[in-house]
Write a protein that holds these residues in place. Structure first.
Motif, PDB file in Angstrom:
ATOM      1  N   ALA A 127      39.826 113.220  51.838  1.00 26.26           N
ATOM      2  CA  ALA A 127      41.475 112.796  51.512  1.00 26.26           C
ATOM      3  C   ALA A 127      42.050 112.757  50.042  1.00 26.26           C
ATOM      4  O   ALA A 127      41.242 112.092  49.065  1.00 26.26           O
ATOM      5  N   ASN A 129      45.318 112.260  47.407  1.00 26.45           N
ATOM      6  CA  ASN A 129      46.616 111.868  47.511  1.00 26.45           C
ATOM      7  C   ASN A 129      47.568 113.020  47.141  1.00 26.45           C
ATOM      8  O   ASN A 129      48.379 113.465  47.763  1.00 26.45           O
ATOM      9  N   GLU A 130      47.204 113.580  45.882  1.00 27.43           N
ATOM     10  CA  GLU A 130      48.039 114.653  45.320  1.00 27.43           C
ATOM     11  C   GLU A 130      47.182 115.930  44.989  1.00 27.43           C
ATOM     12  O   GLU A 130      46.247 115.988  44.446  1.00 27.43           O
ATOM     13  N   ASP A 149      50.592 117.061  49.602  1.00 32.08           N
ATOM     14  CA  ASP A 149      49.937 115.922  50.076  1.00 32.08           C
ATOM     15  C   ASP A 149      48.771 116.584  50.490  1.00 32.08           C
ATOM     16  O   ASP A 149      48.675 117.425  51.638  1.00 32.08           O
ATOM     17  N   SER A 151      46.535 113.890  51.929  1.00 34.09           N
ATOM     18  CA  SER A 151      45.711 112.656  52.196  1.00 34.09           C
ATOM     19  C   SER A 151      45.034 112.935  53.600  1.00 34.09           C
ATOM     20  O   SER A 151      44.510 111.929  54.129  1.00 34.09           O
TER      21      SER A 151
END
Length: 231
Positions: A127, A129-130, A149, A151
């Motif tokens: 995962a 975040n950005e 995204d 995530s």
């Protein structure tokens, strides 16, 4: 009237006559057939020394060797026929992909009037975040960039609307989708695959299989396709 059919009675002139029919030698097939082998074996048995006859195991070995060679030859013919059938079958299966889009293992896609939106997939090991997405032209110049995204992790769908940084539509051509994000605290380039439009199918060969011809990108083997999409 053919000059070759006239006999003058003069030995010198008659010797110069051209033959009426050209003699074409028959094709000499050097392959040893089963009938030839049996004839040779029969001849061998008829001429053997009665006091030193051929041993049974020797005859069995000869028959086995010929049967094996004949079987391999027939098997080769069957494999050739099977390859031809498989190639045609694969081409027929691939023809159903014409007009659809396939996901290919390349970060380069093609923008055109028919396909003004370029869709792709970025694969992440975890995962993130950005994820920073950069669009570059065929010379490597930056055309646009945006953040998505990541995530959810895994395969993240991307979509570029074909507009540059100023909001203007780009010219038709090939564009590369680059993606990067922080993995274990360090910035890392992420693998990207893009969707391409299938315009036609080529038969290819038994080694390559069917070839999918992609709009603006050339051909790709059907085995290299990662996924299929209707749009």
């Amino acid at each position: 009237m053919s000059t070759s059919s006239v006999i003058t009675g003069n030995p010198f002139l008659d010797a110069l006559r051209l033959p009426t029919d050209s003699v074409v030698p028959e094709e000499n097939n050097q392959a040893l057939t089963q009938e030839d082998f049996l004839a040779l074996l029969t001849q061998e048995l008829s001429m053997q020394d009665p006091f030193k006859p051929v041993e049974n195991d020797q005859m069995v070995q000869q028959l086995t060797a010929f049967s094996t060679a004949d079987g391999i030859s027939n098997l080769n013919d069957e494999i050739v026929n099977l390859n031809a059938i498989m190639t045609s079958s694969q081409a027929l299966e691939a023809s159903s992909l014409v007009g659809q889009k396939v996901l290919i293992p390349s970060d380069t896609g093609y923008i055109s009037v028919e396909d003004p939106i370029l869709k792709s997939v970025v694969s992440t090991p975890e995962a993130i975040n950005e994820i920073t997405v950069r669009v570059e032209d065929d010379s490597g110049a930056l055309i646009a960039s945006y953040i998505v995204d990541g995530s959810a992790g895994g395969n993240i769908d991307l979509s570029w609307d074909g507009l540059d940084a100023n909001g203007e539509a780009v010219a038709a051509g090939s564009y590369a989708i680059k993606a990067s994000g922080k993995v274990n605290g360090e910035s890392q380039e992420l693998p990207v695959s893009t969707y391409a439009h299938v315009t036609s199918v080529s038969l290819g060969t038994s080694e390559t299989g069917a070839i999918l011809n992609l709009r603006g990108l050339g051909g790709i083997q059907m085995a290299d396709v990662l996924a299929v999409s209707e749009s």
